[in-house]
Enzyme design. Structure first.
Site: not given
Length: 304
Positions: A84, A144, A148
Site C-alpha cells: 500500500k 490501531g 486500516a
C-alpha cells in the site's frame, strides 16, 4: 467461499471475450480474498464486460506489476499489504486522501496515467451511514495505527468527525500514527490526539465519552480470536457504536463484550469491506455497485 458468478438469470459462463477489461488485486498473500467474488458478481449483475483476478505480488515484483497495468491497458487494480505504501512511487497522481494517508489501495488507469486512491476510510464511513449513523460531529476512540486505522482516521476527519482519539502501543506503527495526527491537524478542523495504549485510565475514560469505539487492529482475528483490548463491559455505554474492522470470525470477542454491555450498535468489518470495494468499483466503472445483491451472495447459505 466459492467464486461463483451468478448473474441476472443464473450462473454465467463464457462471459470473457476480446473486449473484456481486466482489473487486478496485487498483494501477498491474497488467495483468501473475497474481492473476486464481490467484484465479478457485481460486473455480471450489471452486465459489465470486466473481470477481476488476484495476483500474488510482493514488494519485490511490484514495479513490474504496476508497469503491466500500463502495458496491458488494465483498467486498474486494488492493492493490499505489503504494497500500500510501496506502490506510491510508481504512480503518476494521488487523491487527496491517499496523500494524507500515505497509502493506496486502488489504482485507476486512465489511458496510461495511473492515479492512486484509498477507499478503506470511505468504506468505514459508508458502512456506518448504511446503519443510519453519521460520523459528522461525533467523538471517536480509535485503536490501531496501521493500514486500516490510518484511512479510517483520515476519512472520518475529512467527513466532519468532531474529535478522534487514537490509542496504540509504541510499536513500528507509532511514527505513522504521529504523522497521521499531524496531517489531520494541518488539513481538517477535527481535534485529534494520540495516546499510548498502556494508559488504561485514559483509554477507559475516552471510550466512555465517545460516540464510537473502533478497533482497527488485528486483535480478534486468527490467531488472536480469544483476545480483545476491552474486556470489561462497563467501559461501554448502550447508545454508542462499537465497530470491529475484523470480519472473520463474524463475531469477535470485542463484539461479545459490547453485546454483554447492552450496546445497541455493534458491527463487524464486513460492511466496511463491501463499501470500500463499492467505492473502488465506482472509480473503475462509473457505476454503483449493487451492494444489497453482493451482501446476499456473500451471506448465502449455499456459498460454502
Amino acid at each position: 467461499m466459492t467464486n461463483k458468478i451468478t448473474g441476472v438469470n443464473g450462473p454465467i459462463t463464457g462471459w470473457l471475450d476480446g473486449h473484456t477489461y481486466l482489473i487486478g488485486l496485487m498483494a501477498y498473500p491474497i488467495r483468501h480474498s473475497m474481492s473476486p467474488t464481490m467484484h465479478n458478481n457485481a460486473f455480471a449483475k450489471l452486465g459489465l464486460n470486466y473481470t477481476y483476478l488476484c495476483f500474488e505480488v510482493g514488494n519485490d515484483k511490484l514495479k513490474g506489476a504496476v508497469d503491466a497495468i500500463r502495458t496491458l491497458d488494465m483498467r486498474g487494480s486494488n492493492v493490499s499489504m505489503p504494497n500500500k505504501k510501496e506502490v506510491i512511487q510508481y504512480l503518476d497522481k494521488l487523491s487527496p486522501a491517499a496523500k494524507m494517508c500515505d497509502a493506496v489501495n486502488t489504482i485507476v488507469n486512465d489511458h496510461g496515467v495511473l492515479t492512486g486512491y484509498t477507499t478503506d476510510g470511505i468504506g468505514f464511513v459508508q458502512s456506518l451511514k448504511d446503519e443510519g449513523f453519521d460520523i459528522k460531529g461525533k467523538i471517536m476512540t480509535l485503536t490501531g495505527a496501521g493500514g486500516a486505522a490510518t484511512p479510517i482516521a483520515v476519512q472520518s476527519a475529512l467527513d466532519g468527525a468532531k474529535e478522534i482519539r487514537m490509542f496504540n502501543i509504541r510499536d513500528k506503527n507509532w511514527p505513522q500514527a504521529e504523522k497521521t495526527v499531524k496531517t489531520i491537524r494541518e488539513n481538517t478542523d477535527c481535534k485529534v490526539s494520540l495516546t499510548e495504549l498502556s494508559d488504561q485510565e485514559a483509554f477507559k475514560q475516552s471510550i466512555g465519552e465517545s460516540d464510537i469505539y473502533c478497533d482497527a487492529t488485528s486483535i480478534g482475528m486468527k490467531p488472536f480470536e480469544d483476545k480483545t483490548l476491552v474486556s470489561d463491559p462497563s467501559w461501554f455505554h448502550q447508545d454508542m457504536v462499537v465497530f470491529d474492522t475484523v470480519y472473520s470470525p463474524r463475531t469477535t470477542k470485542l463484539m461479545r463484550v459490547a453485546q454483554e454491555a447492552g450496546v445497541k450498535h455493534v458491527y463487524d468489518g464486513i460492511g466496511m469491506m463491501i463499501d470500500q470495494g463499492a467505492a473502488s468499483f465506482k472509480l473503475w466503472t462509473g457505476k454503483e455497485m449493487p451492494t444489497d445483491y453482493i451482501r446476499e451472495i456473500i451471506f448465502s447459505d449455499d456459498n460454502d
